[in-house]
Structures are given as C-alpha cells and as structure tokens.
Design an enzyme around this catalytic site. Structure first.
Site, PDB file in Angstrom:
ATOM      1  N   ARG A 109      36.010  71.598 -13.994  1.00 24.37           N
ATOM      2  CA  ARG A 109      34.619  71.185 -13.800  1.00 24.37           C
ATOM      3  C   ARG A 109      34.481  69.693 -13.525  1.00 24.37           C
ATOM      4  O   ARG A 109      33.768  69.278 -12.610  1.00 24.37           O
ATOM      5  CB  ARG A 109      33.781  71.563 -15.026  1.00 24.37           C
ATOM      6  N   LYS A 144      20.442  51.652  -6.572  1.00 27.32           N
ATOM      7  CA  LYS A 144      19.859  52.925  -6.998  1.00 27.32           C
ATOM      8  C   LYS A 144      20.958  53.983  -7.026  1.00 27.32           C
ATOM      9  O   LYS A 144      21.083  54.827  -6.138  1.00 27.32           O
ATOM     10  CB  LYS A 144      18.728  53.330  -6.059  1.00 27.32           C
ATOM     11  N   LYS A 176      12.385  39.195  -5.801  1.00 30.30           N
ATOM     12  CA  LYS A 176      11.392  40.202  -5.453  1.00 30.30           C
ATOM     13  C   LYS A 176       9.986  39.706  -5.802  1.00 30.30           C
ATOM     14  O   LYS A 176       9.813  38.574  -6.258  1.00 30.30           O
ATOM     15  CB  LYS A 176      11.715  41.518  -6.170  1.00 30.30           C
ATOM     16  N   GLU A 205      12.850  39.058  -0.880  1.00 33.28           N
ATOM     17  CA  GLU A 205      12.086  40.169  -0.323  1.00 33.28           C
ATOM     18  C   GLU A 205      10.693  39.682   0.069  1.00 33.28           C
ATOM     19  O   GLU A 205      10.022  39.009  -0.721  1.00 33.28           O
ATOM     20  CB  GLU A 205      11.984  41.282  -1.361  1.00 33.28           C
ATOM     21  N   ASP A 226      10.388  44.419   3.372  1.00 35.80           N
ATOM     22  CA  ASP A 226      10.055  45.589   2.569  1.00 35.80           C
ATOM     23  C   ASP A 226       8.952  46.418   3.210  1.00 35.80           C
ATOM     24  O   ASP A 226       7.820  45.960   3.369  1.00 35.80           O
ATOM     25  CB  ASP A 226       9.620  45.136   1.172  1.00 35.80           C
TER      26      ASP A 226
END
Length: 293
Positions: A109, A144, A176, A205, A226
């Site tokens: 597995r 991510k 950001k 950004e 963005d």
C-alpha cells in the site's frame, strides 16, 4: 528559484535521505505495532507480483516504491520495465516483484501510494508543459503541496518538465497583499526587503497595473501578476518591456489547461499553478499477486 535534483538517489545524498525519511514515516504510520493481516500468511511463503497502470501517465516515484520494499525486507527484488519520467499506456506492466509474501503484502500500500501520487503530479505537470510548448514561458509549482510531501512533489514537477518555485518560507521572499498593507506601501516593503540583504530571491505580488508600475519603480525584478486576465497580461508585458531593468513576470491564479497557452502567448516569463500539486487524482495502479511454491 531552487530546483529539486533529478539525480538518481544513489548520486544524491540529500535525495536519498529525503526518500528514506518519507518512506519510514509512511511505513510507521501504516504498520504501527505490526501488520496483523500479513500474519495469516506462512512466514516462508514466497510470491511474485506485478504492477499494472490503468491509464496514460508519466511515471514518477520509483525510488520511493523501491525503498518501501527495501525497508520492509531487503531481500525483495523489484525489476522495473519502465524508467522514471516515461510516458506509459493503459494496462502496461511497470515492474515485477519477487520475495516473501508477507513482505510484499506489507509494503504494497505505501509503495503504491507514493508511486500513484507522484506520478499524478508528474502527469499533471507534463500536461501543462505540453500545452505551452513553443512559447518562452515556463510552468512552475507553488507551496500548495500535500503536507510532508513537498520535496517529493516538487521533484515530481521536474520529472513532468516543470520548474520549482521557492521550496519554503526560508527559501525566498514573496511579498503579498497583507505584507504590503502592513508595511504601508509597495515602496516601503520593497525597501525593507532589500535591507534584509538575505541573498534570497525577492518577488512581489501585484493585483493591477498601477501596482505593477509601483513595483517596477521600487526596483522589483520579479513580479507575480495575480489573477490578471489576458488583456491585462498583455498590458503588463508592454509596461515591463520599457522598464530598466525589466522584471521577470509570472502569471498566477485562475489558470487551467484551457487557457494556459493563451496566457503563455502574452509574453509572461513564468506561469505558476497550484493545481499540479494540490488538485491531483492518484494514478490508477494495480498490484497483481501470485503465490509461489
């Protein structure tokens, strides 16, 4: 931009250690105090097995697959019929395995989990890379990623022909919206970033063309655009073309296989896509098992 090594594990100590650690953690999670079901099989029973893929895929994760069996039983042998990064067809046999039946069943597995997950990331990456073939843009990943599999998934992105963004928060500065708000302005936050003298990349950004111009005026050399639509991307590329020095422009947000080529053709340098690591579906694999005398 740091690129995860594509070397064979034997040629990279860091790569080998990463694989060994991730496999150990996965086996510890799965087996715990012992594989109760495997104890139903006689300890001396041997077996053969083969892994078959049920769909088109780019194979990735051979080192992890092998390591799963190695850590369970070093005497298990795995014979690969394909290579890392190879595009395979439905119902193709990927490898054959021989060893004690208990060992094969216990490792199965976790070995398949690694192989089907990393192959999924590599396959998704290859689709985007192929979609922009002939343009000057590159496909990049993001942070991510699946928890505890970041380096493995970033490696899989490179196997699929993509490129790696910063590996983690320590590996580069990405300014950001909230960073800009806290610092008061784009000029202020860029000045503070330069003052750190970290030796790491600095990217900011922006959400509109005015912010783009502010970033360029503040000396930004890497700018993330963005959620810009195609029209705004074209204008951003035109604005950047007269900047001295020009910045590396990266498109991000709302990018799919349907629009990625159109975005690449605007002239942006890079396209980052979180979906290739976070929105993946495991490749369909099957391990067929035969007991031997």
């Amino acid at each position: 931009m740091t690129q995860i090594s594509q070397q064979h594990p034997n040629e990279s100590t860091n790569f080998t250690l990463m694989v060994q650690t991730q496999v150990k953690n996965a086996l510890d999670e799965d087996i715990g105090s012992g594989d109760l079901t495997a104890n139903l099989i006689p300890s001396t029973q041997t077996a053969n097995a083969k892994v078959i893929v049920r769909e088109h895929a780019v194979i990735c994760g051979i080192a992890w697959f092998n390591e799963c069996f190695k850590q369970i039983d070093a005497k298990v042998t795995v014979n690969w019929l394909v290579t890392e990064g190879q595009l395979v067809q439905p119902n193709q046999t990927l490898c054959t395995i021989q060893g004690l039946a208990r060992s094969l069943l216990t490792a199965e597995r976790c070995a398949l989990n690694f192989l089907q997950t990393l192959s999924s990331t590599a396959t998704a990456s290859r689709k985007y890379v192929d979609a922009i073939a002939g343009t000057s843009a590159q496909i990049l990943d993001t942070r991510k990623t699946i928890p505890n599999l970041r380096l493995a998934q970033k490696y899989a992105v490179t196997i699929g022909g993509g490129h790696n963004q910063r590996l983690a928060l320590y590996d580069g500065i990405l300014i950001k919206e909230n960073h800009i708000a806290a610092a008061g302005s784009i000029g202020n936050v860029m000045q503070q970033a330069f003052a750190l003298n970290s030796g790491k990349s600095i990217q900011i950004e922006v959400e509109n063309l005015d912010q783009l111009q502010e970033a360029l005026d503040a000396g930004a050399t890497s700018i993330l655009l963005d959620n810009f639509n195609t029209e705004l991307l074209l204008k951003a590329v035109a604005i950047n073309s007269t900047a001295k020095p020009k910045a590396v422009l990266e498109a991000s947000g709302g990018i799919t296989l349907d629009n990625v080529r159109e975005i690449a053709q605007t002239g942006v340098d890079r396209i980052s896509i979180g979906a290739i690591t976070k929105d993946i579906r495991a490749i369909d694999l099957s391990m067929q098992f035969t007991a031997t005398a």
